[in-house]
Design an enzyme around this catalytic site. Sequence first.
Site, PDB file in Angstrom:
ATOM      1  N   HIS A  48      56.357   0.745  90.232  1.00 50.69           N
ATOM      2  CA  HIS A  48      54.964   0.299  90.179  1.00 50.69           C
ATOM      3  C   HIS A  48      54.727  -0.747  89.084  1.00 50.69           C
ATOM      4  CE1 HIS A  48      50.621   0.371  89.726  1.00 50.69           C
ATOM      5  NE2 HIS A  48      50.727   0.957  88.552  1.00 50.69           N
ATOM      6  N   HIS A  72      52.324  -1.193  81.216  1.00 54.19           N
ATOM      7  CA  HIS A  72      50.911  -0.823  81.255  1.00 54.19           C
ATOM      8  C   HIS A  72      50.646   0.672  81.419  1.00 54.19           C
ATOM      9  CE1 HIS A  72      51.080  -0.957  85.745  1.00 54.19           C
ATOM     10  NE2 HIS A  72      50.079  -0.104  85.654  1.00 54.19           N
ATOM     11  N   GLU A  76      49.816   5.803  78.729  1.00 45.76           N
ATOM     12  CA  GLU A  76      49.016   6.777  79.465  1.00 45.76           C
ATOM     13  C   GLU A  76      49.880   7.904  80.036  1.00 45.76           C
ATOM     14  OE1 GLU A  76      45.631   6.169  80.267  1.00 45.76           O
ATOM     15  OE2 GLU A  76      45.231   7.627  81.851  1.00 45.76           O
ATOM     16  N   ASP A  77      51.023   7.556  80.593  1.00 42.44           N
ATOM     17  CA  ASP A  77      51.778   8.526  81.383  1.00 42.44           C
ATOM     18  C   ASP A  77      53.109   8.974  80.794  1.00 42.44           C
ATOM     19  OD1 ASP A  77      49.752   8.317  83.216  1.00 42.44           O
ATOM     20  OD2 ASP A  77      50.792   6.874  84.492  1.00 42.44           O
ATOM     21  N   ASP A 139      47.161  -4.001  88.827  1.00 39.89           N
ATOM     22  CA  ASP A 139      47.494  -2.573  88.876  1.00 39.89           C
ATOM     23  C   ASP A 139      46.757  -1.931  90.045  1.00 39.89           C
ATOM     24  OD1 ASP A 139      48.211   0.079  88.004  1.00 39.89           O
ATOM     25  OD2 ASP A 139      46.250   0.212  87.017  1.00 39.89           O
ATOM     26  N   ASP A 260      33.739 -16.808 115.410  1.00 40.66           N
ATOM     27  CA  ASP A 260      34.708 -17.490 114.553  1.00 40.66           C
ATOM     28  C   ASP A 260      35.644 -16.485 113.888  1.00 40.66           C
ATOM     29  OD1 ASP A 260      32.497 -16.529 113.343  1.00 40.66           O
ATOM     30  OD2 ASP A 260      32.312 -18.135 111.872  1.00 40.66           O
TER      31      ASP A 260
HETATM   32 MN    MN Z   1      49.321   1.510  86.914  1.00 41.35          MN
END
Ligand code: MN
Length: 696
Positions: A48, A72, A76-77, A139, A260
């Site tokens: 990712h 990124h 956080e993870d 992201d 269109d």
């Molecule tokens: Mn992400």
Amino acid sequence: MLRQYELVERVLEYDPDADEAALNRAYVYTVQKHGSQKRASGDPYFSHPVEVAGLMTDLQLDQETIITALLHDTVEDTLATIDDIEVNFGPEVARLVDGVTKLSKIEAMPENERAAENLRKFLLAMSEDIRVLLVKLADRLHNMRTLHFIKKPEKRQRIARETMDIYAPLAERVGMYEYMREMQALAFEQLEPEAYATITDRLEKLRGADSGEVDAIALKIKQALAEAGLSVEVTGREKHPYSIWTKMSERHVSFEQVTDIMAFRVITDNVADCYAAMGVLHTTWQFLPGKFKDYISTPKNNGYRSLHTSLMYENSMRVEVQVRTREMHHRNEFGLAAHWAYKQQDRPDGQVGWLRDLIEIVDASHDAEELLEHTRLAIYQDRIFAFTPKGALFQLPKGATAVDFAFAVHSDLGLATVGAKINGRHMPLRTQLSNGDVVEIIKGGEAEPQLSWLGFVVTGKARAAIRRAVRLKERDEVAEIGAKLFDEIVVRVPAKIGKRAIKEAIKRLDMDEPEDLMFAIGAGKITDREVMEALVPGCTAEFSEDEDWARHDRQISIRGLTPGVGFELAECCHPVPGDRIVGLRRKGERVIVHTIDCLQLADGVDSDWLDLNWDKRSHGALGRFAVTIYDRPGTLAEMAGVFAQNKINVTNLRQTHLDLPFATYEIDAEVNDLAHLSRILSALRASDAVAQADRI
Ligand code: MN
């Protein structure tokens, strides 16, 4: 998934000076940190961030942005920390990663359009660097591309809704149309599966046997332009189900009426070719009047430039055509990001701040509206955004306090505010809020806005509401005084006064409501006699001097004066019968009567001093008081009650000083004599409402 060397090569292609080693280290870092984590697709998690970095290379962003994209999600993870990132990749990358991490933490579901708009602004404000926002948008785009792997339908719905309401408009706001369209398309599929299926189905049927029609038309366009000596690129596409659906719902038309469904884009080398190409198109095919738009000479507010037209292709099919230069195209699709990338190439000091870029855009802006659009990002730096405990977001100017917040939520809440919890802690109401604060307003039973709030609120809304409420409260209290005084006036009228008589009196006085009358009485804007006349016209004419009425009129006579000489009581010291007095007389003027301790006497050295005494029958003079009361609801009325009980007519009342919790009033009242005045002072001092009472 992009391989390590592929990613690095892509960056080096447009930025040969990029730090290859740093890019490699970042790639390895994210692979190691995410370790065996997996995506919903079953892919390793690090695929990712690598894809997000890939999207950033499409925009030709600088190496710090690419590294940020790779890292990124690590804070956080994973166990990685910002400090760790700073040590390994430097302060700039650390700051960018920190920014993206902060944005990721904001996951308030928008309850309505307003909340969504606020959230978008909040995200903008939080992205102090445009690159933070770009990484966040990439992201989200990648997460949308892989959304179908998520098994829980509710989760898919939530993410799609958020994308549609927050991120797609955000992409639009910064001019990233390409991102916006793809996000909308992917979200639409989730949110309106049936509409999506129907439109896709119809499109397929329409395409029918001739599946290559788009390409065929594109080729025809290219040939026509080539014959005229124009070398261009032509791309064609079927419109996405989402844009067809939007047209259907906005114009309330059926699928058949949306004619269109194909759009073509002609990319030229220069501006002159754009107009030349348009001329060729309009002579080769029939064009629809009113559909031609020149956004090159008159760009849209967000800087979008292109020529637009609609053609009738083979007399039956409407096709849309956009003509623009290559550079316009890039800027149109990638907005601020494109601007940023272009700037990159020639930054002399290697450090062009995003704000400086913005300033350049602003300088190049043509009109105020465009300027506003471009500077909006910068403007948000002067704003703060705070949440209610339920997650609703409110935008306030910097310096705004808890009270401003309360009024922003609702005027009623503002007026009822007695306390505030900020981020769960009790804080003073004057506390200035910071970005992201959660503010809980504690309500009291009754609306009690304080005048002192005006000392720290910064929003116009709060200021106006507080002023208005305080004024009303004061008016109420004055009217309360008036009502008490009115009760006394009524008993002096030679008739029974009912509601009807009052109504009539109000009409005669040219007022609207009983409150107006009470206020006028309380504020001393109307005399007792006028009120009585209004209640029973002609009634005061019968009163002789010695009757009840006289008690309220002044009967002053002073001994020691030459008979026939006029006198007046001094305005400075307001002598009342019983005071020791002296008279000052200048030639040809009236005698001015002062109290013996009046400071003004010092100015009277050139006058005749007369030793005076009050006649015993003298009564009725204006006494002036300074009364300090506690500034609470009802205290003013309580003070007025003291005057009323002592049968004293208040003729004037004004606030002279406010030093919370105290308010000082100057009051003029008709007293009989010094004894009367002393009695009222004692009564005032005995009142709970009064902190201090003095004669002036
Ligand atoms: Mn992400």
